[in-house]
Design an enzyme around this catalytic site. Structure first.
Site, PDB file in Angstrom:
ATOM      1  N   ARG A   1     -45.662 -26.796 -25.704  1.00 32.39           N
ATOM      2  CA  ARG A   1     -46.778 -26.150 -26.402  1.00 32.39           C
ATOM      3  C   ARG A   1     -47.013 -24.734 -25.876  1.00 32.39           C
ATOM      4  NH1 ARG A   1     -50.631 -31.600 -26.814  1.00 32.39           N
ATOM      5  NH2 ARG A   1     -49.610 -32.381 -28.706  1.00 32.39           N
TER       6      ARG A   1
ATOM      7  N   TYR B   1     -45.123 -27.246 -35.389  1.00 39.61           N
ATOM      8  CA  TYR B   1     -44.534 -28.217 -34.467  1.00 39.61           C
ATOM      9  C   TYR B   1     -45.203 -28.228 -33.090  1.00 39.61           C
ATOM     10  CZ  TYR B   1     -40.975 -24.565 -33.089  1.00 39.61           C
ATOM     11  OH  TYR B   1     -40.311 -23.440 -32.682  1.00 39.61           O
ATOM     12  N   GLU B   2     -44.891 -29.280 -32.341  1.00 38.93           N
ATOM     13  CA  GLU B   2     -45.567 -29.613 -31.069  1.00 38.93           C
ATOM     14  C   GLU B   2     -47.055 -29.887 -31.281  1.00 38.93           C
ATOM     15  OE1 GLU B   2     -43.609 -30.411 -28.942  1.00 38.93           O
ATOM     16  OE2 GLU B   2     -41.858 -29.356 -29.682  1.00 38.93           O
ATOM     17  N   GLY B   3     -47.393 -30.409 -32.434  1.00 39.19           N
ATOM     18  CA  GLY B   3     -48.790 -30.676 -32.779  1.00 39.19           C
ATOM     19  C   GLY B   3     -49.337 -29.513 -33.567  1.00 39.19           C
TER      20      GLY B   3
ATOM     21  N   GLN C   1     -54.215 -29.278 -32.264  1.00 36.05           N
ATOM     22  CA  GLN C   1     -54.550 -28.598 -31.009  1.00 36.05           C
ATOM     23  C   GLN C   1     -56.060 -28.390 -30.886  1.00 36.05           C
ATOM     24  OE1 GLN C   1     -52.108 -28.126 -28.790  1.00 36.05           O
ATOM     25  NE2 GLN C   1     -50.697 -28.933 -30.321  1.00 36.05           N
TER      26      GLN C   1
END
Length: 594
Positions: free
Chosen positions: A295, A439-441, A446
């Protein structure tokens, strides 16, 4: 438009603003003398500008190719550049010396990472995913696994991936179906399908080490039953070299909007041999070390692509002749003035620069916290730095990608119709950066993480410490030479405090209200973080001027900072009012009316 690495800005941030030389007593920093850091910045810029950047546009056009034997080749030149990067030792820059790394501070490695990513984000993802695998393996691996895998991963001889997502589940990992069956030798047989696996297959390295989430047979349902496994492409032999091919393969490549030079794979595991990392059913806890690393890397990616697009837009604006200045011709000897004379073009370029330089300062400050969390000599400093790192990770990821997209969008706008064609780099930057918000949440996830988990964690200890950090800075500097910037910080922090109190009063009773305002709250947090960085940068620039420096870099820094104060910081009040509006309007429309 050639890529230009932000060397001078990093010199300023590392030396004038953060003064990392003050930490020379700490592990890692002992070897990061100013002359060593200077050499790293200059050589890193040379490598990324001259070797990697020329691959970016051709790699975008060529993309990756999946062959009938399930092997994948990246665009022409990628493998050679990767091997050159490994030979020069760049992947090992911040690696643990116990496993062959150079042991330099994370904050220094971050500067190189931005340069590499700005030169080609698709290329940089290959070593970037490996960094995340190293983080997880360092926490969850046995001594034997670490001794075997970490030296090769840190050196870049082997690479790593993270395998989370499945066709039916993304963020909700509790739904995953990949299974792990214990084998007689203490390993596990891993079976399942994973999608969107960046750098899942390529021919750069001798081995690819997949970190795979799966559920051991009989495990509890949901996220509490997930375990993490190390599943290498080749099973190491007795000498630690790649041996027998494991029963896994790439079944397909995703056809994507951007980052074409990175192999985004569908991975199939069929009783593949895997080693458990950490304890059974605690895979998410270990995977979060990798995910948090990723992230922060995605936030850096948003900043880096934004910077690259801005460099291209500035060069285009200087060369493009169109119209005359409203106050009269500035280049009467030419048929038209450059578009730099037009206020709206200047607005886009200067607001972009203010966001990038503020964002870079924020990112670098957070990277320093990662170093202090590991190496500070007293427990209180390590604890506070770790709290800051946890609190600010979703802000780095979401805010820097949101603003990176804005910068890239404005850079395309500066190009006009040319930016919408493939003859200029603006369109590729626009396609490449868009994934960073997802991506990555996703950035919405977030924001929920920030509001729902990070703020209340440990009784709000982290956010209260962050507020205290800013209050102490304001008290010390509000009468100083950068008083205007400090006042901007003070006022914005007050709005952030107001928003935090509103969440505390309304969030528990109405979770929808907290969720509806969460992204605006995160943006308000991001603005406060950039205001803090700009106050620090302005003070350092003014100090250099007061000491007699005639370097225009310092006066330019203050001029760009003024743009931040006057044209970007006022957004704080709008974010505060939107988050306080709550969720009523969002739920007034019936589902069937959408």
């Amino acid at each position: 438009m050639p890529y230009k690495a932000p060397v001078r800005d990093y010199q300023f941030l590392l030396n004038d603003v953060l003064n990392i030389a003050q930490y020379s007593n700490l592990k890692g920093f002992q070897d990061a003398s100013p002359d060593v850091v200077q050499a790293i910045l200059e050589e890193g810029a040379k490598f990324t500008e001259e070797v990697v950047a020329p691959l970016n546009a051709p790699g975008d056009k060529e993309g990756c190719v999946l062959h009938p034997d399930h092997s994948v080749t990246a665009p022409k030149g990628y493998k050679e550049a990767y091997l050159q990067m490994v030979e020069a030792g760049w992947p090992a820059l911040g690696g643990d010396p116990e496993y062959g790394g150079q042991g330099l501070p994370h904050v220094v490695a971050t500067a190189y990472s931005e340069m590499l990513t700005g030169a080609s984000s698709a290329f940089a993802m290959y070593p970037g995913l490996t960094d995340g695998a190293v983080a997880a393996l360092s926490v969850g691996g046995t001594d034997e696994l670490k001794a075997l895998y970490l030296p090769k991963l840190i050196a870049g001889e082997w690479s790593g991936t993270m395998n989370l997502t499945e066709p039916h589940c993304g963020t909700d990992l509790g739904l995953l179906r990949s299974k792990a069956v214990p084998d007689s030798d203490g390993t596990y047989k891993i079976s399942g399908q994973k999608i969107w696996i960046s750098a899942g297959e390529h021919d750069f390295t001798g081995n690819i080490c997949h970190l795979v989430l799966a559920r051991i047979e009989g495990a509890p349902a949901g996220v509490k039953g997930i375990s993490l496994f190390l599943v290498p492409k080749f099973i190491p032999d007795a000498n630690g070299n790649p041996g027998e091919r494991n029963s896994l393969h790439c079944a397909g490549l995703e056809h994507k909007m951007g980052i074409h030079g990175n192999s985004t794979c569908v991975m199939i595991y069929e009783d593949a041999k895997g080693w458990l990392l950490g304890n059974a059913h605690e895979g998410l806890k270990i995977m979060f070390y990798m995910m948090n690393n990723a992230r922060l890397g995605v936030g850096l990616q948003g900043l880096a692509i934004g910077h690259a697009s801005h460099v291209a837009a500035v060069e285009f604006a200087k060369d493009r002749l169109q119209g005359r200045a409203l106050t009269g011709p500035k280049s009467p000897d030419k048929p038209a003035d450059s578009i730099l004379v037009h206020p709206d073009v200047r607005r886009m370029l200067l607001e972009s620069r203010a966001l990038l330089e503020g964002g870079r300062g924020f990112l670098t400050w957070v990277a320093l916290q990662a170093d202090l969390a590991k190496y500070a000599e007293d427990e209180a400093t390590r604890e506070k730095a770790n709290d800051f790192l946890s609190l600010l990770t979703p802000v780095v990821k979401a805010y820097l990608t949101e603003k990176g997209l804005k910068v890239t969008q404005d850079s395309m706008q500066v190009h006009g119709g040319s930016g919408f064609t493939e003859h200029f780099p603006a369109s590729q930057y626009m396609r490449d950066i868009r994934i960073t918000l997802i991506y990555e949440g996703t950035n919405g996830v977030q924001a929920l993480d920030l509001v729902g988990r990070k703020l209340p964690s440990k009784g709000g200890r982290a956010v209260m410490a962050y507020f205290a950090e800013i209050d102490a800075y304001v008290a010390e500097h509000e009468a100083g030479s950068a008083a205007t910037f400090v006042k901007g910080l003070k006022d914005t922090k007050a709005r952030l405090m107001d928003g935090t109190m509103w969440l505390m009063q309304n969030g528990m009773g109405n979770p929808d209200a907290a969720a509806a305002g969460s992204l605006d709250y995160l943006c308000l947090f991001g603005l406060t973080a950039l205001a803090y960085s700009w106050a620090q940068q302005a003070a350092a620039a003014q100090a250099a001027i007061d000491a007699g420096s005639t370097d225009p870099f310092y006066t330019d820094k203050l001029k760009v900072g003024r743009v931040f104060l006057e044209r970007i910081l006022p957004e704080a009040e709008a974010h505060l009012q939107k988050m306080k509006a709550g969720s009523e309007a969002l739920f007034a429309l019936e589902d069937d009316s959408f």
